[in-house]
Scaffold this motif. Structure first.
Motif, PDB file in Angstrom:
ATOM      1  N   LEU A  58       6.996 -13.133 -10.823  1.00 35.38           N
ATOM      2  CA  LEU A  58       6.791 -12.907  -9.455  1.00 35.38           C
ATOM      3  C   LEU A  58       5.843 -12.153  -8.905  1.00 35.38           C
ATOM      4  N   TYR A  59       7.062 -10.577  -9.550  1.00 35.76           N
ATOM      5  CA  TYR A  59       6.875  -9.516  -9.581  1.00 35.76           C
ATOM      6  C   TYR A  59       5.207  -8.718  -9.436  1.00 35.76           C
ATOM      7  N   GLU A  60       4.776  -8.815 -10.737  1.00 37.86           N
ATOM      8  CA  GLU A  60       3.676  -9.721 -10.968  1.00 37.86           C
ATOM      9  C   GLU A  60       2.536 -10.045  -9.726  1.00 37.86           C
ATOM     10  N   GLN A  61       2.652 -10.745  -9.696  1.00 38.10           N
ATOM     11  CA  GLN A  61       1.813 -11.448  -8.602  1.00 38.10           C
ATOM     12  C   GLN A  61       1.563 -10.559  -7.308  1.00 38.10           C
ATOM     13  N   ALA A  62       2.770 -10.613  -6.741  1.00 35.22           N
ATOM     14  CA  ALA A  62       3.596  -9.613  -5.616  1.00 35.22           C
ATOM     15  C   ALA A  62       2.469  -8.450  -5.227  1.00 35.22           C
ATOM     16  N   GLU A  63       3.561  -7.083  -6.942  1.00 34.50           N
ATOM     17  CA  GLU A  63       1.955  -5.750  -7.532  1.00 34.50           C
ATOM     18  C   GLU A  63       0.604  -5.862  -6.899  1.00 34.50           C
ATOM     19  N   HIS A  64       0.101  -7.340  -7.564  1.00 36.68           N
ATOM     20  CA  HIS A  64      -1.134  -7.580  -7.569  1.00 36.68           C
ATOM     21  C   HIS A  64      -1.539  -7.541  -6.087  1.00 36.68           C
ATOM     22  N   ALA A  65      -0.915  -8.776  -5.575  1.00 36.15           N
ATOM     23  CA  ALA A  65      -1.655  -9.206  -3.938  1.00 36.15           C
ATOM     24  C   ALA A  65      -0.918  -7.752  -3.281  1.00 36.15           C
ATOM     25  N   LEU A  66      -0.666  -6.868  -3.607  1.00 37.33           N
ATOM     26  CA  LEU A  66      -0.483  -5.413  -2.902  1.00 37.33           C
ATOM     27  C   LEU A  66      -1.328  -4.339  -2.792  1.00 37.33           C
ATOM     28  N   ILE A  67      -2.050  -4.436  -4.426  1.00 37.76           N
ATOM     29  CA  ILE A  67      -2.619  -3.414  -4.886  1.00 37.76           C
ATOM     30  C   ILE A  67      -3.965  -4.024  -4.019  1.00 37.76           C
ATOM     31  N   GLN A  68      -3.995  -5.113  -3.519  1.00 34.00           N
ATOM     32  CA  GLN A  68      -5.365  -6.236  -3.656  1.00 34.00           C
ATOM     33  C   GLN A  68      -5.647  -5.394  -1.761  1.00 34.00           C
ATOM     34  N   LEU A  69      -4.347  -5.606  -1.101  1.00 39.06           N
ATOM     35  CA  LEU A  69      -4.221  -5.364   0.441  1.00 39.06           C
ATOM     36  C   LEU A  69      -4.371  -4.092   0.177  1.00 39.06           C
ATOM     37  N   GLN A  70      -3.607  -3.388  -0.399  1.00 41.01           N
ATOM     38  CA  GLN A  70      -3.902  -2.080   0.094  1.00 41.01           C
ATOM     39  C   GLN A  70      -5.756  -1.375  -0.196  1.00 41.01           C
ATOM     40  N   GLN A  71      -6.351  -2.126  -1.232  1.00 41.22           N
ATOM     41  CA  GLN A  71      -8.065  -1.296  -1.962  1.00 41.22           C
ATOM     42  C   GLN A  71      -8.090  -1.553  -0.220  1.00 41.22           C
ATOM     43  N   ARG A  72      -8.140  -3.582   0.382  1.00 40.82           N
ATOM     44  CA  ARG A  72      -8.632  -4.298   1.193  1.00 40.82           C
ATOM     45  C   ARG A  72      -9.076  -2.904   2.526  1.00 40.82           C
ATOM     46  N   LEU A  73      -7.586  -2.830   2.268  1.00 41.65           N
ATOM     47  CA  LEU A  73      -7.594  -1.888   4.188  1.00 41.65           C
ATOM     48  C   LEU A  73      -8.470  -0.350   4.015  1.00 41.65           C
ATOM     49  N   ALA A  74      -8.687   0.547   2.789  1.00 44.65           N
ATOM     50  CA  ALA A  74      -9.252   1.465   1.957  1.00 44.65           C
ATOM     51  C   ALA A  74     -10.210   1.032   2.646  1.00 44.65           C
ATOM     52  N   GLU A  75     -11.209  -0.190   2.221  1.00 44.62           N
ATOM     53  CA  GLU A  75     -12.437  -0.293   2.217  1.00 44.62           C
ATOM     54  C   GLU A  75     -13.071  -0.296   3.612  1.00 44.62           C
ATOM     55  N   VAL A  76     -12.406  -1.455   4.567  1.00 47.13           N
ATOM     56  CA  VAL A  76     -11.930  -1.747   5.607  1.00 47.13           C
ATOM     57  C   VAL A  76     -12.481  -0.066   6.751  1.00 47.13           C
ATOM     58  N   GLY A  77     -11.845   0.147   6.588  1.00 43.96           N
ATOM     59  CA  GLY A  77     -11.493   2.136   6.924  1.00 43.96           C
ATOM     60  C   GLY A  77     -12.969   2.912   6.932  1.00 43.96           C
ATOM     61  N   GLY A  78     -13.293   2.674   5.735  1.00 42.70           N
ATOM     62  CA  GLY A  78     -14.343   3.404   5.506  1.00 42.70           C
ATOM     63  C   GLY A  78     -15.154   2.515   5.563  1.00 42.70           C
ATOM     64  N   GLY A  79     -15.369   2.167   5.718  1.00 48.28           N
ATOM     65  CA  GLY A  79     -16.796   0.447   6.574  1.00 48.28           C
ATOM     66  C   GLY A  79     -16.639   1.109   7.998  1.00 48.28           C
ATOM     67  N   ILE A  80     -15.238   0.932   8.445  1.00 45.14           N
ATOM     68  CA  ILE A  80     -15.505   1.120   9.847  1.00 45.14           C
ATOM     69  C   ILE A  80     -15.641   2.735  10.294  1.00 45.14           C
ATOM     70  N   LYS A  81     -15.713   3.307   9.563  1.00 48.57           N
ATOM     71  CA  LYS A  81     -16.328   5.829   9.853  1.00 48.57           C
ATOM     72  C   LYS A  81     -17.672   4.906   9.432  1.00 48.57           C
ATOM     73  N   GLU A  82     -17.961   4.469   8.905  1.00 46.47           N
ATOM     74  CA  GLU A  82     -19.503   4.596   8.069  1.00 46.47           C
ATOM     75  C   GLU A  82     -20.211   3.877   8.967  1.00 46.47           C
ATOM     76  N   THR A  83     -19.967   2.956  10.252  1.00 44.42           N
ATOM     77  CA  THR A  83     -20.435   2.286  11.211  1.00 44.42           C
ATOM     78  C   THR A  83     -20.339   3.658  12.449  1.00 44.42           C
TER      79      THR A  83
END
Length: 102
Positions: A58-83
């Protein structure tokens, strides 16, 4: 209802920066989470690897989900700045075109 779309590049830039700040904050929180909830601590808390296995998974699943969320937030932020940059460049080009027509 109007078909106009109005963009505030300043507000979009702030939004992009907010997404990136939240991604960084989540990254820091994830590092703290890793320190507090590592596999050895789980084993020690449950007394054996077997007893800790479901919680470690469960810890590993939570960690993986948090990593994906962090990466997605960074991608969205970068995409908005590019826009924002593209929108500002298009606006600047439009202003120059209008000036040359006068």
């Amino acid at each position: 209802m109007s078909d106009e779309v109005r963009l505030s590049t300043e507000e979009l830039h702030k939004l992009g920066a907010t997404f990136e700040m939240r991604a960084e904050e989540l990254s820091r929180q994830l590092a703290a989470f890793r320190r507090r909830a590592d596999a050895e601590a789980l084993r020690d808390g449950f007394g054996s690897h077997e007893a800790a296995r479901p919680f470690r998974e469960l810890y590993e699943q939570a960690e993986h989900a948090l990593i994906q969320l962090q990466q997605r937030l960074a991608e969205v932020g970068g995409g908005i700045k590019e826009t924002v940059a593209n929108t500002q460049a298009a606006e600047d080009e439009l202003v120059e075109t209008m000036r040359s027509v006068k």
